[in-house]
Design an enzyme around this catalytic site. Structure first.
Site, PDB file in Angstrom:
ATOM      1  N   SER A   7       0.859  -1.184   0.000  1.00 31.31           N
ATOM      2  CA  SER A   7       0.000   0.000   0.000  1.00 31.31           C
ATOM      3  C   SER A   7       0.895   1.234   0.000  1.00 31.31           C
ATOM      4  CB  SER A   7      -0.882   0.012   1.252  1.00 31.31           C
ATOM      5  OG  SER A   7      -1.353   1.327   1.473  1.00 31.31           O
ATOM      6  N   HIS A  32      -1.303  -1.916  -4.112  1.00 33.65           N
ATOM      7  CA  HIS A  32      -2.540  -1.657  -3.372  1.00 33.65           C
ATOM      8  C   HIS A  32      -2.786  -0.154  -3.282  1.00 33.65           C
ATOM      9  CE1 HIS A  32      -5.610  -2.933  -0.421  1.00 33.65           C
ATOM     10  NE2 HIS A  32      -5.312  -1.821   0.235  1.00 33.65           N
ATOM     11  N   ASP A  34      -5.299   2.707  -1.830  1.00 38.02           N
ATOM     12  CA  ASP A  34      -6.353   2.975  -0.852  1.00 38.02           C
ATOM     13  C   ASP A  34      -7.089   4.250  -1.204  1.00 38.02           C
ATOM     14  OD1 ASP A  34      -6.081   0.852   1.147  1.00 38.02           O
ATOM     15  OD2 ASP A  34      -4.059   1.655   1.405  1.00 38.02           O
ATOM     16  N   MET A  36     -10.055   6.750  -0.251  1.00 38.87           N
ATOM     17  CA  MET A  36     -10.888   7.139   0.901  1.00 38.87           C
ATOM     18  C   MET A  36     -11.598   8.451   0.601  1.00 38.87           C
ATOM     19  SD  MET A  36      -8.159   6.423   3.907  1.00 38.87           S
ATOM     20  CE  MET A  36      -7.173   4.912   3.942  1.00 38.87           C
ATOM     21  N   HIS A  65      -8.610  -0.548  -3.458  1.00 39.87           N
ATOM     22  CA  HIS A  65      -9.397  -0.775  -2.242  1.00 39.87           C
ATOM     23  C   HIS A  65     -10.257   0.463  -1.999  1.00 39.87           C
ATOM     24  CE1 HIS A  65      -9.198  -1.439   2.434  1.00 39.87           C
ATOM     25  NE2 HIS A  65     -10.421  -1.556   1.947  1.00 39.87           N
ATOM     26  N   MET A  67     -12.647   2.582  -0.004  1.00 37.83           N
ATOM     27  CA  MET A  67     -13.245   2.874   1.302  1.00 37.83           C
ATOM     28  C   MET A  67     -14.091   4.112   1.115  1.00 37.83           C
ATOM     29  SD  MET A  67      -9.847   1.986   3.462  1.00 37.83           S
ATOM     30  CE  MET A  67      -8.861   2.131   1.999  1.00 37.83           C
ATOM     31  N   MET A 135     -10.058  -6.922   6.828  1.00 37.28           N
ATOM     32  CA  MET A 135      -9.344  -5.780   7.409  1.00 37.28           C
ATOM     33  C   MET A 135      -8.829  -6.164   8.800  1.00 37.28           C
ATOM     34  SD  MET A 135      -9.220  -3.272   5.302  1.00 37.28           S
ATOM     35  CE  MET A 135      -8.415  -2.137   6.445  1.00 37.28           C
ATOM     36  N   GLY A 142      -2.862   4.352   7.627  1.00 33.96           N
ATOM     37  CA  GLY A 142      -1.749   3.416   7.648  1.00 33.96           C
ATOM     38  C   GLY A 142      -1.061   3.474   9.002  1.00 33.96           C
ATOM     39  N   ASP A 174      -5.262  -6.881   5.308  1.00 35.33           N
ATOM     40  CA  ASP A 174      -4.803  -5.493   5.146  1.00 35.33           C
ATOM     41  C   ASP A 174      -4.836  -4.772   6.486  1.00 35.33           C
ATOM     42  OD1 ASP A 174      -4.282  -2.926   4.267  1.00 35.33           O
ATOM     43  OD2 ASP A 174      -6.178  -2.684   3.198  1.00 35.33           O
ATOM     44  N   GLY A 175      -3.656  -4.319   6.898  1.00 36.46           N
ATOM     45  CA  GLY A 175      -3.555  -3.508   8.112  1.00 36.46           C
ATOM     46  C   GLY A 175      -2.598  -4.099   9.125  1.00 36.46           C
ATOM     47  N   GLY A 196       1.750  -1.684   4.096  1.00 39.49           N
ATOM     48  CA  GLY A 196       2.005  -0.285   3.773  1.00 39.49           C
ATOM     49  C   GLY A 196       3.286   0.179   4.421  1.00 39.49           C
ATOM     50  N   SER A 197       3.173   0.601   5.687  1.00 39.45           N
ATOM     51  CA  SER A 197       4.345   1.189   6.348  1.00 39.45           C
ATOM     52  C   SER A 197       5.520   0.223   6.445  1.00 39.45           C
ATOM     53  CB  SER A 197       3.946   1.716   7.734  1.00 39.45           C
ATOM     54  OG  SER A 197       3.133   0.800   8.409  1.00 39.45           O
TER      55      SER A 197
HETATM   56  C1  DX5 Z   1      -6.077   1.222   5.904  1.00 39.37           C
HETATM   57  C2  DX5 Z   1      -5.624   0.798   4.529  1.00 39.37           C
HETATM   58  C3  DX5 Z   1      -4.398  -0.054   4.519  1.00 39.37           C
HETATM   59  C4  DX5 Z   1      -3.212   0.576   5.170  1.00 39.37           C
HETATM   60  C5  DX5 Z   1      -2.083  -0.405   5.299  1.00 39.37           C
HETATM   61  O1  DX5 Z   1      -7.320   1.804   5.818  1.00 39.37           O
HETATM   62  O2  DX5 Z   1      -6.651   0.050   3.903  1.00 39.37           O
HETATM   63  O3  DX5 Z   1      -4.118  -0.485   3.198  1.00 39.37           O
HETATM   64  O4  DX5 Z   1      -2.779   1.705   4.510  1.00 39.37           O
HETATM   65  O5  DX5 Z   1      -1.049   0.256   5.954  1.00 39.37           O
HETATM   66  P1  DX5 Z   1      -0.209  -0.465   7.110  1.00 39.37           P
HETATM   67  O6  DX5 Z   1       0.417  -1.677   6.490  1.00 39.37           O
HETATM   68  O7  DX5 Z   1       0.774   0.573   7.506  1.00 39.37           O
HETATM   69  O8  DX5 Z   1      -1.170  -0.833   8.198  1.00 39.37           O
HETATM   70 ZN    ZN Z   2      -6.170  -0.992   1.976  1.00 42.54          ZN
END
Ligand code: DX5
Ligand code: ZN
Length: 217
Positions: A7, A32, A34, A36, A65, A67, A135, A142, A174-175, A196-197
């Site tokens: 992500s 990925h 995201d 939002m 993804h 949201m 999730m 993130g 994810d997460g 992500g991170s």
């Molecule tokens: C949260 C996102 C994730 C998130 C993942 O709403 O859907 O994709 O960015 O980031 P990490 O791996 O840092 O939790």
């Molecule tokens: Zn995501």
């Protein structure tokens, strides 16, 4: 085999071109994205102009993804660039119709559940999806910590898919996926790991991808 879908949510967007190149070189299978809207989640992130630019600069399949509320209004536009599109079963839409709309665009369809939603909520849609996203943090940001109840949901879903003969179902998590949690989620039955991170904020993304892959396999 486990697939890695990084992500880009927490990366420096002015460095995106280099990030994409590094991720390609690291051998990730998906990217990925995201999306939002500030309504389904309390955050606003990536929209069409950025996705258009990403598609121009990478051949990685885009794992989008959503949201957002009312995803049905935007599926056709996201489908232009996406390899797969995930909607949330909690969002304001007719889930069945929206999943069909995704597939009608020739794109893989996926449905997601938030941490507090029982995984059985998406069982009525299993015949319409290529992937389920579990999730493991509250969607929106993130860098949060993995919620461990996701592990049981993954295992329960994998067992249900096997029971129904859906052996090819992708289960994405994810997460909060990192060196410690990637093997836990993979062992429970997740075959696509979003990180992500743990990847984009690592000093060496290639090394982070390789390490997550090794630990998860
Ligand atoms: C949260 C996102 C994730 C998130 C993942 O709403 O859907 O994709 O960015 O980031 P990490 O791996 O840092 O939790
Ligand atoms: Zn995501």
């Amino acid at each position: 085999m486990v697939k890695i879908s990084p992500s880009i949510l927490t990366c420096d967007f002015l460095e995106l071109k280099g990030v994409l190149k590094e991720l390609e070189e690291a051998g990730v299978e998906l990217l990925h994205i995201d999306v939002m809207d500030g309504a389904f989640v309390p955050n606003i992130s990536i929209g069409f102009p950025i996705i258009d630019s990403i598609a121009k600069h990478t051949d990685l399949p885009l794992d989008v993804h959503l949201m957002i509320e009312r995803p049905q209004l935007y599926i056709d536009r996201f489908a232009k660039h996406a390899e797969r599109i995930t909607i949330h079963c909690e969002s304001d839409c007719d889930v069945r119709e929206t999943l069909k709309q995704i597939r009608d665009n020739g794109v893989k369809a996926a449905v997601s559940v938030k941490p507090k939603t029982p995984v059985s909520e998406i069982y009525p849609y299993l015949d319409l999806v290529d992937m389920v996203l579990i999730m493991s943090v509250e969607p929106g940001f993130g860098g949060q910590s993995y919620i461990h109840s996701a592990t049981d949901k993954i295992a329960e879903l994998r067992a249900e898919c096997n029971k129904r003969g859906l052996f090819d179902m992708d289960i994405q998590v994810d997460g909060g996926i990192n060196f410690e949690t990637a093997p836990i989620a993979a062992h429970a039955g997740a075959n696509i790991l979003v990180a992500g991170s743990a990847i984009c904020n690592a000093d060496d993304m290639k090394k982070a991808v390789a390490e997550i892959r090794k630990l998860a396999e």
